[in-house]
Design a protein around this motif. Structure first.
Motif, short mmCIF file in Angstrom:
data_model
loop_
_atom_site.label_atom_id
_atom_site.label_comp_id
_atom_site.label_asym_id
_atom_site.label_seq_id
_atom_site.Cartn_x
_atom_site.Cartn_y
_atom_site.Cartn_z
N ASP A 165 0.83 -1.16 -0.10
CA ASP A 165 0.06 -0.03 0.00
C ASP A 165 1.01 1.44 0.04
O ASP A 165 2.01 1.36 0.17
N ASP A 166 0.30 2.48 -0.14
CA ASP A 166 1.03 3.40 -0.10
C ASP A 166 1.71 4.12 0.90
O ASP A 166 2.77 4.68 0.98
N ASP A 167 1.26 3.46 2.22
CA ASP A 167 2.01 3.71 3.44
C ASP A 167 3.02 2.93 3.55
O ASP A 167 3.77 3.18 4.64
N GLY A 168 3.50 1.87 2.67
CA GLY A 168 4.68 1.08 2.77
C GLY A 168 4.28 -0.22 3.57
O GLY A 168 4.95 -1.06 4.02
N SER A 169 2.81 -0.55 3.98
CA SER A 169 2.61 -1.77 4.59
C SER A 169 2.27 -2.69 3.37
O SER A 169 1.81 -2.44 2.30
N TYR A 170 2.68 -3.86 4.03
CA TYR A 170 2.49 -5.13 2.78
C TYR A 170 1.32 -5.89 3.30
O TYR A 170 1.39 -6.34 4.78
N TYR A 171 0.40 -6.56 2.46
CA TYR A 171 -0.66 -7.45 2.84
C TYR A 171 -0.55 -8.62 2.07
O TYR A 171 -0.41 -8.47 0.86
N MET A 172 -0.85 -9.63 2.62
CA MET A 172 -1.16 -11.00 1.87
C MET A 172 -2.43 -11.20 1.71
O MET A 172 -3.13 -11.34 2.79
N TYR A 173 -2.74 -11.82 0.49
CA TYR A 173 -4.42 -12.22 0.16
C TYR A 173 -3.95 -13.70 -0.22
O TYR A 173 -3.08 -13.87 -1.14
N PHE A 174 -4.92 -14.61 0.15
CA PHE A 174 -4.62 -16.02 -0.35
C PHE A 174 -5.95 -16.65 -0.05
O PHE A 174 -6.90 -16.26 0.48
N GLY A 175 -6.01 -18.03 -0.48
CA GLY A 175 -7.05 -18.73 -0.40
C GLY A 175 -7.42 -19.49 -1.52
O GLY A 175 -7.31 -18.93 -2.99
N GLY A 176 -7.98 -20.61 -1.66
CA GLY A 176 -8.68 -21.48 -2.91
C GLY A 176 -9.44 -22.70 -2.44
O GLY A 176 -8.98 -23.43 -1.56
N LEU A 177 -10.41 -23.09 -3.27
CA LEU A 177 -11.46 -23.98 -2.89
C LEU A 177 -10.94 -25.16 -3.65
O LEU A 177 -9.86 -25.28 -4.31
N TRP A 178 -11.61 -26.17 -3.42
CA TRP A 178 -11.44 -27.66 -3.75
C TRP A 178 -10.07 -28.32 -3.44
O TRP A 178 -9.75 -28.38 -2.40
N GLY A 179 -9.24 -28.26 -4.40
CA GLY A 179 -7.61 -28.84 -4.24
C GLY A 179 -6.91 -27.72 -3.54
O GLY A 179 -5.94 -28.18 -2.82
N GLY A 180 -7.32 -26.59 -3.27
CA GLY A 180 -6.57 -25.66 -2.65
C GLY A 180 -6.86 -25.61 -1.06
O GLY A 180 -6.13 -24.84 -0.30
N GLN A 181 -7.81 -26.56 -0.79
CA GLN A 181 -8.20 -26.73 0.88
C GLN A 181 -8.67 -25.86 1.62
O GLN A 181 -9.05 -26.00 2.77
N LEU A 182 -9.16 -24.53 1.15
CA LEU A 182 -9.76 -23.60 1.95
C LEU A 182 -11.06 -24.07 2.67
O LEU A 182 -11.04 -24.01 3.88
N GLN A 183 -11.81 -24.76 2.16
CA GLN A 183 -12.98 -25.43 2.94
C GLN A 183 -12.50 -26.23 3.84
O GLN A 183 -13.63 -26.57 4.79
N ARG A 184 -11.55 -26.98 4.00
CA ARG A 184 -11.03 -27.58 5.25
C ARG A 184 -10.92 -26.99 6.18
O ARG A 184 -10.43 -27.54 7.48
N TRP A 185 -10.55 -25.63 6.14
CA TRP A 185 -10.08 -24.84 7.51
C TRP A 185 -11.47 -24.02 7.88
O TRP A 185 -11.18 -22.99 8.93
N ARG A 186 -12.72 -24.41 7.63
CA ARG A 186 -13.85 -23.57 8.14
C ARG A 186 -13.68 -23.46 9.48
O ARG A 186 -14.38 -22.50 10.43
N THR A 187 -13.27 -24.53 10.12
CA THR A 187 -13.28 -24.48 11.93
C THR A 187 -12.18 -23.93 12.48
O THR A 187 -12.26 -23.64 13.56
#
Length: 346
Positions: free
Chosen positions: A157-179
């Protein structure tokens, strides 16, 4: 473009109708994350190989084992393959499936962020560092603490902060982390633990990074993607809901969160006022390409904006052998993005 229609395609004709051609053709590349560092374009794709795995909805046939960095002096110049930047054998915690990566720069150092299956079969996200944007990269000995799923994308971002975005369904296993913990039951099912169609769709995650970019600075939080009425998109709304391929860019002070709808093959975007969201659905950036998957990045080059994406036209529709392409995108006066058709209509 759905896989079942591949056999009816004349690829010689299709490639002539394509709005762009593969940037490199001597290897197969996919999932491009593009950045401009020091006035030069660097693309961080996954490297598709034919490992002999059968097609399945867990993505087992996507058996990539290393990364190559592609560089370009300008958007119209030749794309150069700079060789192997990182191999799975050099990542102590990783076993296989080096899927879609991203990279960023800080204080003259370059950081490669990548998912891989650990030796326990669970996808984690790792970091590797180099003095050069093309590598070679040296991986941290352990994955990021608290990381899970796939498709990391890092935004500065413009203030020098770094953010990570991530996730993927099916083979990406995101649905296995619902709890909050990994569910290992029904390991051969890509759709186990998914919400019902009338329930809110699963959401991607975002977290701020530590100053050294090696760890999460906070517990990852979900990113709300809303419809025009301010309601969360539903799981059954599979032409708009998030599936994988998170990306964030900023245009005219607004944050654009873009992503793939996966099984419906669209690249969509949503707009917000904050890197954490919420984001309101805005439309489609790219209509379906040849091949099952769709994965992209958006990068500004010389005051123009470009979509880096892939299709399977070079391999004549082989789903796991894809090629990176690039096309200019156009913003309307209201900030919306004109939808690209990857192939010119007859």
């Amino acid at each position: 473009m759905p896989e079942e229609s591949i056999e009816n395609i004349n690829f010689d004709v299709l490639n002539k109708r394509a709005i762009s051609q593969p940037l490199v053709s001597h290897i197969y590349t996919a999932d491009p994350s593009a950045h401009v560092f020091n006035g030069k374009i660097y693309i961080y794709p996954s490297h598709d190989v034919d490992a002999g795995e059968a097609f399945d909805d867990l993505g087992s046939h996507f058996a990539m084992e290393d990364y190559h960095v592609i560089s370009m002096d300008s958007i119209d110049s030749e794309a150069v393959d700079n060789g192997v930047a990182l191999h799975v054998d050099d990542v102590p915690w990783a076993k296989e499936q080096m899927w879609a990566p991203d990279a960023h720069e800080k204080d003259g150092k370059y950081y490669l962020f990548f998912p891989a299956k650990a030796h326990d079969g669970i996808f984690r996200i790792g970091v590797a560092i180099s003095n050069s944007p093309v590598g070679p990269f040296k991986a941290q000995p352990e994955a990021i603490k608290g990381s899970f799923s796939i498709d990391p994308a890092v935004f500065k971002d413009d203030d020098g902060s770094y953010y990570m975005y991530f996730g993927g369904l099916w083979g990406g296993q995101l649905q296995r982390w619902r709890t909050g913990e990994f569910k290992a039951e029904q390991p051969d099912s890509p759709t186990a633990f998914l919400p019902k169609d009338n329930e809110p769709a699963l959401l991607p995650f975002v977290t701020k990074m530590t100053d050294d970019l090696f760890e999460f600075a906070e517990k990852p939080r979900t990113i709300e993607i809303l419809d025009e009425k301010g309601n969360l998109l539903l799981a059954g709304d599979n032409e708009r809901r998030f599936f994988e391929a998170a990306w964030l860019h900023k245009y005219n002070g607004k944050y654009y969160f873009s992503y793939s709808t996966g099984d419906t093959h669209f690249i969509c975007y949503a707009i917000g006022d904050n890197p954490y969201g919420p984001f309101t659905y805005g439309g489609r950036i790219l209509n379906p390409v040849v091949g099952w998957t769709s994965h992209h990045s958006i990068c500004e080059v010389d005051r123009k904006w470009y979509l880096f994406y892939h299709d399977s036209s070079l391999s004549k529709g082989v789903t796991h052998l894809r090629s990176v392409k690039v096309a200019e995108i156009t913003y309307r006066e209201d900030g919306s993005i004109e939808t690209l058709n990857p192939y010119i209509e007859k």
